[in-house]
Structure formats: C-alpha cells, structure tokens
Design an enzyme around this catalytic site. Structure first.
Site, PDB file in Angstrom:
ATOM      1  CG  HIS A 204       0.066   0.109   2.407  1.00 36.50           C
ATOM      2  ND1 HIS A 204       0.485  -0.962   2.977  1.00 36.50           N
ATOM      3  CD2 HIS A 204       0.224   1.187   3.262  1.00 36.50           C
ATOM      4  CE1 HIS A 204       1.117  -0.621   4.126  1.00 36.50           C
ATOM      5  NE2 HIS A 204       1.106   0.367   4.210  1.00 36.50           N
TER       6      HIS A 204
ATOM      7  CG  HIS B  23       7.696   5.275   1.070  1.00 36.26           C
ATOM      8  ND1 HIS B  23       7.394   6.455   1.602  1.00 36.26           N
ATOM      9  CD2 HIS B  23       7.647   4.083   1.596  1.00 36.26           C
ATOM     10  CE1 HIS B  23       6.991   5.947   2.999  1.00 36.26           C
ATOM     11  NE2 HIS B  23       7.232   4.329   2.825  1.00 36.26           N
TER      12      HIS B  23
END
Ligand code: ATP
Ligand code: MG
Length: 188
Positions: free
Chosen positions: A41, A129
């Site tokens: 995620h 990220h």
C-alpha cells in the site's frame, strides 16, 4: 484503541508489475524482511493508536479531505531506501506523478485526523513510497545493489481514485483491514 493509517491501494495490475520486478531479489537478502505483496500500500497518513469513539468524527474529516482532491494518475518509479541505500531501514519504490497535489492530499488527511483528535503527528516530510522490505538489523542494511537494481523501474501509470482508512492488526503476522473508502472527487 485501534491502530490506523490512511492509504492508497494501487490496482492489482500495478502491483503485479512490482512483484515481477522484486521477485528475483527476494532470495538474496537474508537481512531483509520482505513485505508480502497482499499487504502493499502507499501510506498517506499514519494515525497511530486512536480511540474507537473518535472513529465517526475521523470518518467525517477524512471524507471531506479526500473529496477536495481529484483522482490522480500515478506510477511506481525507481527504488530507494530510508535513511539511505547504504544504511537501509526500509527499501521502497518511489511514486511518480502526484507532485504537489499528492503532498497536499497527505497534508489535508493528516490535518483532518488531527482535528478529529486522532493524529500521532509526524514531523517527517511526506515521501510517497511503496515499502518493499525492512531491515532486520537495527543498524540497517547495505542495500545499494538492490536499490541500484530497482533504479530503472518505471511502472505503468494507474489512477488513484479513493483513499482507504486502514486498521493494522499487528502481531506474528500483520493484517490490514480496510474500514472505509472515500473517493477523490475534486468537488469538495
Ligand atoms: P510492522 O510495524 O509490524 O512492521 P507495519 O509497519 O506494516 O507493520 P504499522 O506499523 O501499523 O504496520 O504501519 C502502517 C503503515 O504506516 C505502514 O505503511 C508504515 O510504514 C506506516 N507507518 C508506521 N509508523 C509510521 C510513522 N511513525 N510515521 C509514518 N508512517 C508510519
Ligand atoms: Mg510499523
């Protein structure tokens, strides 16, 4: 108390490309704990431990924040590491395409959570990220060859159309539970 964060959940196709790029490296790094692809995620805001009584207010605030931003076209890009490739605690893939709008969305979600009384404030600048692996040793790992191998990664663009409120169930095996989803409409 529940442990919460707000995240983007990239579509399976985008994650499958990442899985393919990561696969050849998985065996070679005994000092890294790889994150299972089903847990991948992009964290937009980490809220920490939140009292359950806060959830309704939190939902209102987060929905409102999400609604102020339009869907965004993003893609996964070059690998990197926190705090640096030679002393990596976290190895990740970067996120391209979101620019200032994505940072503003992250800031709005954090501000909304704070107003709801939920946020464990983090002063760290938002660095979007996808976490691939974490170091086992406390001092980190010299992950330069891995980061270099992922430098050329350039994934197919995908649309971020909603944010998820996710509950972390920590333990021997981490599990994430999506509690709510709010669309990025840009109409708020
Ligand atoms: P574990 O902590 O067992 O490795 P995890 O990191 O996946 O599991 P959480 O610690 O609940 O689970 O974190 C959920 C998400 O929030 C992850 O993407 C994590 O990197 C991020 N996160 C955790 N702590 C912080 C923090 N202090 N600031 C910003 N993001 C955080
Ligand atoms: Mg953690």
């Amino acid at each position: 108390m529940v442990r919460l964060f707000v995240a983007l959940s990239p579509p399976p196709k985008a994650l499958a490309e990442v899985a393919e790029a990561v696969e050849p490296h998985r065996g070679g790094w005994p000092d890294l704990r790889w994150v299972a692809p089903e847990l991948w995620h992009v964290t937009m805001a980490f809220l920490g431990e939140v009292g359950e009584e806060t959830l309704p207010r939190l939902a209102t605030r987060l929905a409102r924040a999400a609604g102020r931003y339009p869907p965004m076209t993003l893609s996964f890009g070059a690998g990197g590491a926190f705090s640096s490739p030679s002393r990596a605690q976290v190895v990740w893939l970067g996120l391209r395409g979101g620019g200032a709008e994505l940072s503003r969305l992250a800031a709005s979600l954090a501000a909304g959570a704070r107003r709801a009384g939920a946020a464990q404030t983090s002063d760290k600048p938002f660095r979007p990220h996808l976490t691939l692996a974490r170091a086992r040793p406390r001092g980190g790992v010299d992950a330069r060859p891995l980061v270099e191998a992922l430098a050329a990664f350039d994934g197919t663009p995908w649309r971020a159309e909603e944010v998820h409120l996710v509950r972390s169930h920590l333990g021997a095996s981490v599990r994430y539970e999506v509690l709510a989803a709010w669309p990025l409409t840009g109409h708020g």
